[in-house]
Design an enzyme around this catalytic site. Structure first.
Site, PDB file in Angstrom:
ATOM      1  CG  ASP A   1      30.591  23.518 -30.092  1.00 37.78           C
ATOM      2  OD1 ASP A   1      31.266  24.253 -29.351  1.00 37.78           O
ATOM      3  OD2 ASP A   1      30.058  23.908 -31.139  1.00 37.78           O
TER       4      ASP A   1
ATOM      5  CB  ALA B   1      -0.934   0.003   1.210  1.00 39.06           C
TER       6      ALA B   1
ATOM      7  CG  ASN C   1       0.180   5.408   0.769  1.00 40.77           C
ATOM      8  OD1 ASN C   1      -0.407   4.682  -0.017  1.00 40.77           O
ATOM      9  ND2 ASN C   1       1.410   5.815   0.569  1.00 40.77           N
TER      10      ASN C   1
ATOM     11  CG  ASP D   1      27.366  28.042 -29.807  1.00 39.50           C
ATOM     12  OD1 ASP D   1      28.313  28.166 -29.034  1.00 39.50           O
ATOM     13  OD2 ASP D   1      27.099  26.988 -30.396  1.00 39.50           O
TER      14      ASP D   1
END
Length: 922
Positions: A645, A286, A707, A332
């Site tokens: 790069d 659970a 829960n 860039d």
């Protein structure tokens, strides 16, 4: 056979016979037999994937994450405990999620592969003294091959002869300007500074050349960087790290709770060991959010789909969320922040200057004076300036299939063609009227280009080039259609104008002409032709910012994301563009590549914390900049398109490659590819990333809050020492977790961006999915309310049938109906939770109650599923349910209304408090 390793400098500096001896070749080229031997020795001319993972391994990784392992174990325990339906259900969730994850990443990789631009397929070579076209993979060191404008270069090669050769080396160096090349050896600064060497992966912007290959495949500079990048590992994404952390937290919590419940059931309630084990197992399962993985996967997949529509292709699902955490974008300039379309925006004459409207490679602009269109027939000097622009030009513009403009040649020359067209000049007609007789190509020493034309029976040399070169050769100036001696006062005015434009980050070219005498024509001497020039004026140009970038930069600032420009352009140009788009203030610190070389790592880390621009840097410097930002605790997105790069793209938390101009190596190294090379697409992707994380947290809140109502009834059973029979069975608990909760939870993963998501700073590195806020809301707010309502529902059914707290139904139809009602009450509490979890503080009415159809259909589906469990006989027996009456349904349907209203009231006061704090800060 030649050596496997040949030094580039040795090839560059070799002369004549020495060069051919070094490469084991001749002007006649290689023989076919020698080519075969070299292919066996050097291997094919291709980039090899040294670290390509098997599809089986890629497939398997989707089933072995920490959460997946937890679910495998949970399913196994359920099977061991005699609950095969439960175990199979848990395993199916795992299998479906793994298959879905694999398919999404496979589809993304397939799309990536289709974008790749590999080295050219065919190359024209000289072999056995014959010209022939071959597959570029079969090119070998010592092969002589030909290149011309528009060609990609297949190997590292030495120039044997050339005509007006200009190379676009941006793939290697990041520099947007083309580089003039010739057969003469000249060593300049930088790694690729040899003037007579061309490199694989670069392209020919202009001219032609005959060259001899000396490095192919992985031995090229292109290949070396690829190899370096492939060896570089990629760390786990922040989301992967966070999910592993969350799984450990939940596992520990679930196991501790299960152990406590097991011991309490055995020693406090005196339950049999086997029943206590099943009872404890129910509590453990659970508390494990079985729907977490499919919801996370679906959220990421939907984020990927939304990003693809905004021109951002994400290769791995986990990268989506990392974008949302980005705190620094190292970008860039050329092509990303700007259009990568050089545009002339001013025309300067000594007595006047004009503004040019329209940006980029489009001729729909015009030349204006005080906002009025200029008639060039009334301005003879301007017309001559534009005539020179059009005729002293080797470039062409072509329309592609998708109506985009393709430049054959250099961007600067393309800009000069466009400005002539904007003035209304018909280029083809002008070429016919003033045919070209000869050309003196541009070279880096003269910094001039000259074309000679026949004009009404006269021979006129049209010259364009650097102002300094023109001024050295000019002795006259044309003003108002008349030619005068160029005096010192004129020179000062010209220099002042050039300096003014340079201070704005603009680039100028000077244009002039020389009316040749018959004697000068016959002499055919370059020095004579390019002397005694008549200065006309300046063309002033820049690469204009993308229209969308202004808003995108503002969004980054609002989102507390720093944008750092990293460019190969000059400091002046970089600062000018950064100021124009609102990226920085006047106080910005500009660091050049030369300064960066002298900095130690700590100094760089300190400098990068302030407003900063990096100019005149090589792409390899970007790797160091990215690492410095990460060392400061930033999540870094880095853009790039060139081979050099790639290490920075791999090092960055999110590497972003350019899809249009990017090299194959950059795309391989990147996590994301921009299909339009546009900075604004990065910002849109960041917004999606933030939305994905927010949606995962909303799901977690939703799934955890159930829960509490699942656990509280069991707590009542324990603390009453069994006097209160279990209000929920284990199968009913799992019905909520694996059944009714799942579809609304998945709908939360599809929620759109909440207003204000880009007005918040990136989430802190020490913040977690399971935050204090989520825990408080899940357990103390939503969960506690749902627990009270579901427990009340249990007692309500007992009360309707005459049972009291001291004498509750322990078996029979009333007990089954009470547990059914408890289950149904939890489901309807979750209906309210699904609606409430859609936003953190914005009203659901503001975003549109029905705007997320996935949530609506999820709610409808869970109610239908609940009805099936209650009324279908087979399912009644399996899940211990029974039919309920009209009064019970009225009670259930009423549950979400007050819960939604209460939460809307809480959100109202939260918004009010935030607004009040903002006003105080102002």
């Amino acid at each position: 056979m030649i050596q496997r390793k040949i030094e580039t400098d040795a090839v560059a500096s070799s002369k004549g016979k020495e060069l051919f001896e070094l490469l084991g070749s001749s002007m006649q080229g290689l023989t076919e037999a020698e080519v075969e031997r070299r292919l066996d020795y050097f291997g094919p001319n291709e980039i090899q994937q040294t670290k390509k993972r098997s599809q089986l391994r890629i497939f398997a990784k989707n089933f072995v994450s920490l959460m997946a392992l937890l679910l495998w174990v949970s399913g196994a325990i359920a099977l061991f405990a005699g609950m095969p339906e439960l175990g199979i259900a848990i395993w199916l969730v795992n299998i479906i999620n793994g298959l879905f994850s694999f398919w999404q990443e496979y589809a993304a990789q397939k799309a990536t592969n289709s974008l790749k631009k590999m080295l050219p397929t065919y190359t024209t070579v000289i072999r056995n003294n014959n010209s022939q076209q071959i597959d570029a993979k079969k090119l070998v060191p010592g092969d002589i091959f030909l290149v011309q404008a528009g060609n990609s270069i297949s190997a590292d090669a030495r120039i044997l002869s050339s005509e007006a050769l200009e190379i676009d080396e941006s793939a290697l160096t990041g520099e947007s300007e083309t580089v003039s090349k010739s057969k003469n050896y000249l060593k300049t600064e930088g790694q690729f500074g040899q003037n007579n060497i061309i490199y694989a992966g670069t392209t020919v912007a202009r001219g032609t050349a005959t060259v001899i290959a000396f490095h192919t495949g992985m031995a090229t500079e292109f290949g070396k960087i690829t190899n370096l990048t492939q060896k570089q590992g990629k760390s786990k994404s922040p989301l992967q790290v966070e999910l592993n952390r969350l799984t450990k937290q939940i596992s520990v919590i679930a196991i501790i709770i299960g152990l406590i419940f097991f011991l309490a059931a055995v020693f406090f309630v005196h339950y049999p060991w086997n029943k206590s084990f099943v009872f404890a197992l129910g509590m453990i399962v659970a508390f494990i959010p079985e729907g977490l993985l499919p919801t996370v996967t679906l959220s990421l997949a939907q984020g990927v789909q939304r990003m693809s529509k905004k021109h951002a292709l994400v290769k791995e699902l986990s990268s989506v969320e990392t974008l949302g955490e980005t705190s620094v974008i190292a970008s860039d300039k050329t092509g990303t922040l700007t259009q990568n379309q050089m545009t002339i925006n001013h025309l300067w004459l000594l007595d006047d200057n004009f503004k040019v409207t329209g940006e980029g490679y489009s001729n729909n602009g015009q030349i204006q004076k005080e906002k009025q269109k200029v008639d060039i027939e009334k301005h003879p000097d301007l017309k001559l300036l534009l005539t020179i622009s059009a005729l002293n030009n080797d470039s062409k513009l072509e329309k592609t299939v998708d109506e985009k403009t393709k430049v054959i040649g250099t961007p600067t020359e393309a800009a000069h063609i466009i400005v002539a067209e904007k003035a209304g000049i018909e280029i083809e007609r002008l070429v016919e009227e003033q045919p070209r007789l000869k050309e003196l190509p541009f070279d880096s020493n003269r910094k001039l280009m000259t074309t000679i034309h026949s004009v009404n029976g006269k021979k006129i040399a049209y010259v364009k080039g650097a102002l300094s070169s023109i001024m050295q050769r000019a002795n006259k100036i044309r003003v108002n259609g008349e030619v005068h001696v160029l005096n010192n006062e004129d020179r000062k005015l010209i220099e002042a104008a050039n300096k003014h434009y340079a201070s704005m980050g603009l680039r100028s070219l000077a244009l002039a002409y020389h009316e040749l005498t018959e004697h000068e024509v016959q002499m055919n001497d370059q020095t004579v032709i390019e002397n005694n020039l008549v200065f006309i004026g300046l063309t002033v140009m820049a690469d204009p910012p993308r229209p969308e970038v202004y808003a995108a930069i503002k969004k980054c600032h609002d989102a507390k994301i720093r944008v750092i420009m990293v460019t190969g352009d000059s400091a002046l140009t970089a600062k000018s563009v950064a100021l124009k788009i609102g990226m920085v203030s006047e106080k910005v610190r500009v660091i050049t590549g030369e300064e960066l070389e002298k900095m130690d790592d700590q100094t760089l880390r300190d400098e990068i914390k302030q407003e900063v621009i990096f100019a005149r840097v090589a792409p390899e410097h970007k790797y160091r900049i990215v690492k410095a930002c990460q060392a400061n605790g930033d999540i870094v997105a880095s853009t790039g398109d060139g081979v050099n790069d790639a290490p920075a793209l791999k090092q960055a938390d999110i590497g972003i490659a350019m899809g249009v101009t990017g090299t194959d190596v950059a795309k391989d190294a990147a996590d994301m590819i921009l299909t339009d090379d546009n900075f604004a697409s990065i910002v849109a992707a960041v917004e999606e990333g933030r939305t994905v994380y927010s949606n995962i947290q909303k799901f977690l809140l939703y799934i955890l809050n159930s829960n509490v109502p699942e656990a509280i009834p069991s707590v009542l059973f324990l603390f009453s020492r069994g006097m209160i029979p279990l209000p929920l069975t284990v199968m009913q608990i799992l019905t909520v977790d694996l059944g009714t909760d799942m579809l609304p939870a998945l709908g939360l993963g599809a929620e759109k961006s909440e207003p204000g998501v880009m007005e918040q700073p990136p989430r802190a590195r020490d913040s977690h999915l399971l935050s204090h806020s989520v825990i408080w809301k899940a357990f103390a707010w939503y969960g506690a309310g749902a627990a009270l309502i579901s427990t009340f529902a249990y007692f309500f059914v007992n009360y309707l049938h005459g049972y009291t707290i001291s004498n509750l139904a322990e078996h029979g139809a009333v007990y089954v109906q009470a547990t059914t009602m408890t289950l149904a009450a939890i489901v309807f509490c979750q209906v309210a939770a699904a609606i409430n979890c859609r936003t953190k503080k914005t009203s659901v009415l503001t975003i549109g109650f029905f705007s997320n159809r996935h949530i609506i259909w999820g709610i409808v589906s869970e109610i239908i599923l609940l009805a099936l469990l209650i009324y279908v006989p087979v399912l009644q027996g399996l899940f211990n349910t029974i039919s309920i009456g009209f009064v019970e349904w009225i009670f259930l349907v009423s549950i979400p209304i007050p819960l939604v209203l209460i939460e809307e009231t809480r959100k109202y006061f939260v918004r009010r408090k935030v607004k009040k704090e903002e006003n105080v800060n102002i």
